[in-house]
Design a protein around this motif. Structure first.
Motif, mmCIF file in Angstrom:
data_model
loop_
_atom_site.group_PDB
_atom_site.id
_atom_site.type_symbol
_atom_site.label_atom_id
_atom_site.label_comp_id
_atom_site.label_asym_id
_atom_site.label_seq_id
_atom_site.Cartn_x
_atom_site.Cartn_y
_atom_site.Cartn_z
ATOM 1 N N THR A 17 0.799 -1.231 0.000
ATOM 2 C CA THR A 17 0.000 0.000 0.000
ATOM 3 C C THR A 17 0.830 1.279 0.000
ATOM 4 O O THR A 17 0.262 2.366 0.106
ATOM 5 C CB THR A 17 -0.957 0.025 1.216
ATOM 6 O OG1 THR A 17 -0.188 0.074 2.421
ATOM 7 C CG2 THR A 17 -1.887 -1.175 1.219
ATOM 8 N N ASP A 20 -0.314 4.067 -2.539
ATOM 9 C CA ASP A 20 -1.596 4.656 -2.147
ATOM 10 C C ASP A 20 -1.441 5.509 -0.889
ATOM 11 O O ASP A 20 -2.026 6.586 -0.770
ATOM 12 C CB ASP A 20 -2.644 3.581 -1.909
ATOM 13 C CG ASP A 20 -3.032 2.867 -3.193
ATOM 14 O OD1 ASP A 20 -2.998 3.506 -4.263
ATOM 15 O OD2 ASP A 20 -3.363 1.675 -3.120
ATOM 16 N N THR A 23 0.039 8.957 -1.629
ATOM 17 C CA THR A 23 -0.944 9.872 -2.194
ATOM 18 C C THR A 23 -1.779 10.507 -1.077
ATOM 19 O O THR A 23 -2.011 11.714 -1.068
ATOM 20 C CB THR A 23 -1.857 9.131 -3.188
ATOM 21 O OG1 THR A 23 -1.041 8.600 -4.239
ATOM 22 C CG2 THR A 23 -2.885 10.069 -3.782
ATOM 23 N N TYR A 79 -4.422 2.407 5.271
ATOM 24 C CA TYR A 79 -3.133 1.825 4.906
ATOM 25 C C TYR A 79 -2.221 1.600 6.107
ATOM 26 O O TYR A 79 -1.187 0.954 5.990
ATOM 27 C CB TYR A 79 -2.420 2.739 3.897
ATOM 28 C CG TYR A 79 -3.338 3.195 2.800
ATOM 29 C CD1 TYR A 79 -3.850 2.286 1.881
ATOM 30 C CD2 TYR A 79 -3.738 4.528 2.690
ATOM 31 C CE1 TYR A 79 -4.729 2.689 0.887
ATOM 32 C CE2 TYR A 79 -4.605 4.937 1.695
ATOM 33 C CZ TYR A 79 -5.100 4.017 0.800
ATOM 34 O OH TYR A 79 -5.974 4.417 -0.185
#
Length: 98
Positions: A17, A20, A23, A79
């Motif tokens: 992860t 992601d 971000t 995450y």
């Protein structure tokens, strides 16, 4: 030497992860009083340490208790498995030249 104010956060991430998480991790808008920020991650991408430099403890605390930071943490939460953080004061070390 100039005293620095540093917030360090280390998070263990769910496998696969990191992209992601990165971000979601970026603050928007940029925090008032934030001078510089760095991210360091483990080879397996399952641990990431953020180091940020602030104008003062007060500016860091203001960001940490803001609605923008609460939203950012909520976006990162899916995450993150574990999180540790601390606020420090310090200065650059003078290294001997030899």
């Amino acid at each position: 030497m100039e005293e620095q104010f540093v917030w360090v956060t280390t998070r263990r991430l769910r496998p696969g992860t990191l992209e992601d998480f990165e971000t979601a991790w970026r603050p928007d808008p940029s925090p008032q009083g934030l001078r510089r920020a760095f991210a360091y991650w483990s080879e397996d991408g399952q641990e990431i340490t953020g180091v940020s430099f602030w104008d003062s403890k007060e500016t860091c605390d203001s960001w940490r208790t803001s609605e923008s930071e609460a939203q950012r943490r909520a976006a990162m939460a899916p995450y993150v498995v574990e999180e540790r953080e601390g606020f420090y004061r310090g200065r650059e070390l003078t290294l001997p030249h030899g």
